[in-house]
Design a protein around this motif. Structure first.
Motif, PDB file in Angstrom:
ATOM      1  N   GLU A  61       1.980  17.665  22.334  1.00  0.00           N
ATOM      2  CA  GLU A  61       2.931  17.023  23.234  1.00  0.00           C
ATOM      3  C   GLU A  61       2.468  17.216  24.670  1.00  0.00           C
ATOM      4  N   GLY A  62       2.972  16.370  25.533  1.00  0.00           N
ATOM      5  CA  GLY A  62       2.746  16.547  26.955  1.00  0.00           C
ATOM      6  C   GLY A  62       4.028  16.999  27.614  1.00  0.00           C
ATOM      7  N   ASP A  63       3.901  17.852  28.620  1.00  0.00           N
ATOM      8  CA  ASP A  63       5.100  18.305  29.330  1.00  0.00           C
ATOM      9  C   ASP A  63       4.685  18.860  30.687  1.00  0.00           C
ATOM     10  N   LEU A  64       5.690  19.342  31.431  1.00  0.00           N
ATOM     11  CA  LEU A  64       5.421  19.963  32.724  1.00  0.00           C
ATOM     12  C   LEU A  64       5.661  21.464  32.607  1.00  0.00           C
ATOM     13  N   PHE A  65       4.899  22.243  33.346  1.00  0.00           N
ATOM     14  CA  PHE A  65       5.122  23.684  33.335  1.00  0.00           C
ATOM     15  C   PHE A  65       6.435  24.032  34.015  1.00  0.00           C
ATOM     16  N   SER A  66       7.235  24.807  33.311  1.00  0.00           N
ATOM     17  CA  SER A  66       8.444  25.347  33.932  1.00  0.00           C
ATOM     18  C   SER A  66       8.054  26.512  34.844  1.00  0.00           C
ATOM     19  N   LYS A  67       9.021  26.954  35.621  1.00  0.00           N
ATOM     20  CA  LYS A  67       8.714  28.006  36.602  1.00  0.00           C
ATOM     21  C   LYS A  67       8.240  29.291  35.931  1.00  0.00           C
ATOM     22  N   ASP A  68       8.927  29.712  34.898  1.00  0.00           N
ATOM     23  CA  ASP A  68       8.570  30.994  34.284  1.00  0.00           C
ATOM     24  C   ASP A  68       7.206  30.957  33.609  1.00  0.00           C
ATOM     25  N   ASN A  91      -0.973  24.746  27.416  1.00  0.00           N
ATOM     26  CA  ASN A  91      -2.314  24.684  27.991  1.00  0.00           C
ATOM     27  C   ASN A  91      -2.334  23.934  29.308  1.00  0.00           C
ATOM     28  N   ARG A  92      -2.999  24.498  30.288  1.00  0.00           N
ATOM     29  CA  ARG A  92      -3.189  23.787  31.553  1.00  0.00           C
ATOM     30  C   ARG A  92      -3.915  22.473  31.280  1.00  0.00           C
ATOM     31  N   ALA A  93      -3.278  21.359  31.656  1.00  0.00           N
ATOM     32  CA  ALA A  93      -3.853  20.054  31.330  1.00  0.00           C
ATOM     33  C   ALA A  93      -5.101  19.766  32.143  1.00  0.00           C
ATOM     34  N   ASP A  94      -5.295  20.468  33.246  1.00  0.00           N
ATOM     35  CA  ASP A  94      -6.506  20.225  34.027  1.00  0.00           C
ATOM     36  C   ASP A  94      -7.704  20.968  33.451  1.00  0.00           C
ATOM     37  N   MET A  95      -7.490  21.785  32.434  1.00  0.00           N
ATOM     38  CA  MET A  95      -8.596  22.552  31.880  1.00  0.00           C
ATOM     39  C   MET A  95      -8.890  22.260  30.419  1.00  0.00           C
ATOM     40  N   PHE A  96      -8.015  21.529  29.762  1.00  0.00           N
ATOM     41  CA  PHE A  96      -8.228  21.269  28.343  1.00  0.00           C
ATOM     42  C   PHE A  96      -8.097  19.790  28.013  1.00  0.00           C
ATOM     43  N   LEU A 111       6.403  12.231  36.258  1.00  0.00           N
ATOM     44  CA  LEU A 111       6.782  12.580  34.892  1.00  0.00           C
ATOM     45  C   LEU A 111       5.520  12.784  34.050  1.00  0.00           C
ATOM     46  N   PRO A 112       5.618  13.571  32.988  1.00  0.00           N
ATOM     47  CA  PRO A 112       4.413  13.878  32.208  1.00  0.00           C
ATOM     48  C   PRO A 112       3.994  12.719  31.306  1.00  0.00           C
ATOM     49  N   MET A 113       2.676  12.618  31.109  1.00  0.00           N
ATOM     50  CA  MET A 113       2.142  11.594  30.212  1.00  0.00           C
ATOM     51  C   MET A 113       1.131  12.206  29.253  1.00  0.00           C
ATOM     52  N   LEU A 114       0.937  11.533  28.146  1.00  0.00           N
ATOM     53  CA  LEU A 114      -0.194  11.815  27.270  1.00  0.00           C
ATOM     54  C   LEU A 114      -1.159  10.660  27.432  1.00  0.00           C
ATOM     55  N   LYS A 115      -2.361  10.996  27.818  1.00  0.00           N
ATOM     56  CA  LYS A 115      -3.380   9.983  28.050  1.00  0.00           C
ATOM     57  C   LYS A 115      -4.369  10.023  26.889  1.00  0.00           C
ATOM     58  N   VAL A 116      -4.559   8.887  26.254  1.00  0.00           N
ATOM     59  CA  VAL A 116      -5.467   8.820  25.112  1.00  0.00           C
ATOM     60  C   VAL A 116      -6.537   7.786  25.404  1.00  0.00           C
ATOM     61  N   SER A 117      -7.795   8.206  25.403  1.00  0.00           N
ATOM     62  CA  SER A 117      -8.858   7.253  25.680  1.00  0.00           C
ATOM     63  C   SER A 117      -9.911   7.321  24.602  1.00  0.00           C
ATOM     64  N   GLY A 118     -10.534   6.187  24.321  1.00  0.00           N
ATOM     65  CA  GLY A 118     -11.524   6.215  23.267  1.00  0.00           C
ATOM     66  C   GLY A 118     -12.231   4.901  23.033  1.00  0.00           C
ATOM     67  N   LEU A 176       3.278  21.309  37.178  1.00  0.00           N
ATOM     68  CA  LEU A 176       1.953  20.805  36.810  1.00  0.00           C
ATOM     69  C   LEU A 176       1.964  20.405  35.331  1.00  0.00           C
ATOM     70  N   PRO A 177       1.062  19.496  34.943  1.00  0.00           N
ATOM     71  CA  PRO A 177       1.097  19.006  33.568  1.00  0.00           C
ATOM     72  C   PRO A 177       0.502  19.992  32.563  1.00  0.00           C
ATOM     73  N   MET A 178       1.034  19.975  31.356  1.00  0.00           N
ATOM     74  CA  MET A 178       0.498  20.827  30.295  1.00  0.00           C
ATOM     75  C   MET A 178       0.316  20.012  29.028  1.00  0.00           C
ATOM     76  N   LEU A 179      -0.562  20.519  28.189  1.00  0.00           N
ATOM     77  CA  LEU A 179      -0.650  20.048  26.811  1.00  0.00           C
ATOM     78  C   LEU A 179      -0.049  21.143  25.940  1.00  0.00           C
TER      79      LEU A 179
END
Lengths: 242, 242
Positions: B186-193, B228-233, A204-211, B204-207
């Motif tokens: 917010e955090g979420d997962l990428f839908s197929k489209d 936004n791709r969470a692995d890049m931002f 499931l998706p998470m928001l990770k906050v570090s600081g 995959l996770p997104m912001l």
DNA sequence: TAGTGGTCTAGACCACCTG
DNA sequence: AGGTGGTCTAGACCACTAG
């Protein structure tokens, strides 16, 4: 010593929250408010700058100042970089819901390299490592890991970790206020072990906050990472051009 | 008309970025800098407030002002609520990499109810709906949907959407600056489209960042959502106590 | 004690908006 | 023209830190 502009800010903030000034409405001009509060415009403007940054009002050159329409929501908002209350989970949500903590781990360890760097410590010094699950109305919603410089805070009672506000404890212990919180927000998926702590499914998706958190004298005393259920938290953010 | 404190802020910012003032080093006192720049302390302090908010310096009462250690990183930072350049993707990253856009959709539609509300429009008015994939060095990294009030911006050339900066175009067209950006993360997962548009796997996770943009006269002209791709931002965030 | 940032005053002029 | 927010001056005093 409480600054006058902060008092004025809180006073006007109350007038907005209590609907004395209605949403979208024009509030009195800077000159009027300055007279009301018995201060100069410069001081009043410092109060209004805060209210603007925190999203309570909008100021439009030549027109006036207006109460921002506030958007309500069904999830918990982490007010990033605004408000008085970026100061920890307990104090932020303690008003609106029942906050509890489940202490998973609390031990003294040698500071791992990256954390020693963040805390501006020498290598081979000890830190408290604390892992807690935080619950809102008995629902586990996030995991928070904290590394705390043991030279700044020697001992941390477990009763504070389980029932109190850690930041409040530290402010009272040191006699200094918390001044600075520098954070990075990332998105990720819950791994199995973290998900298990929250009784949710992995992936499931998470928001990770570090600081890093610092005291007003510049001492970095805490590095923390929190793993927040993305379905329960949003982060609000407001940018006002200069 | 450029405010003096903004000029000073940029000047000192340059001195920090060019390592004229080194990391961790003490910079001259407010009184010294005020003399150097030929202004009063009040004006100089406005400049320093900005630098502090944006994380360039730390101020410690009784000690002085110090250059913050900057943490470099291997992902792209979205500076939430700080800096001069929350003003759109092109202007934010155009300096450090090759930014391109792929226009997926651009049409005039009737504003959907929630969007009309965000843009403070009457119902049954038209908005531009624009969906773009943004690429950094030819790698698709995010999808951005924008709804733009067609009464504020009548026409948007496709060349701007494909190669230019939309915000810069709007500032030039209206002669007004962009002043306000209110966003929710917010955090979420990428839908197929959505995943397909970025050539990545669903799940995959997104912001997700959504918000309203306003001109300096208070006109809300744009509502946008970016995935936004969470692995890049990452999103950087700094809070300084008052 | 001397130096630093933090707050505040009492003015002034400018730029923008509306009638 | 008159009201609004935005900027700036030339001081002053306070609170904190260091030697």
């Amino acid at each position: 010593m409480v600054a006058r502009y902060r008092e004025i800010k809180h006073s006007i903030q109350e007038d907005i929250l209590s609907q004395r000034y209605r949403v979208g409405e024009k509030i009195p001009s800077e000159r009027e408010l300055a007279v009301q509060y018995g201060v100069t415009r410069v001081t009043l403007q410092k109060a209004m700058n805060l209210l603007e940054q925190e999203g309570f009002i909008e100021r439009i050159h030549g027109k006036g100042m207006f109460v921002t329409k506030v958007i309500e929501d069904n999830v918990y908002m982490l007010n990033s970089g605004t408000g008085d209350s970026i100061l920890g989970f307990s104090r932020e949500f303690g008003q609106q819901a029942k906050i509890t903590s489940q202490l998973i781990s609390h031990q003294l360890i040698l500071a791992p390299q990256p954390i020693a760097g963040q805390l501006e410590m020498q290598a081979n010094q000890q830190v408290h490592f604390i892992r807690r699950v935080r619950l809102i109305d008995d629902v586990p919603v996030l995991i928070e890991d904290s590394w705390i410089n043991s030279e700044v805070i020697a001992a941390i009672p477990e009763t504070v970790l389980e029932h109190g506000s850690l930041y409040q404890y530290i402010e009272e212990l040191t006699g200094k206020k918390i001044k600075f919180y520098n954070s990075v927000i990332e998105g990720d998926l819950f791994s199995k072990d973290l998900a298990d702590l929250l009784s949710i499914a992995a992936g499931l998706p998470m928001l990770k906050v570090s600081g890093v958190t610092k005291l007003e004298d510049g001492t970095a005393f805490n590095y923390s990472v929190s793993y927040n259920r993305a379905d329960m938290f949003k982060i609000k953010n407001s940018w006002v051009g200069k």
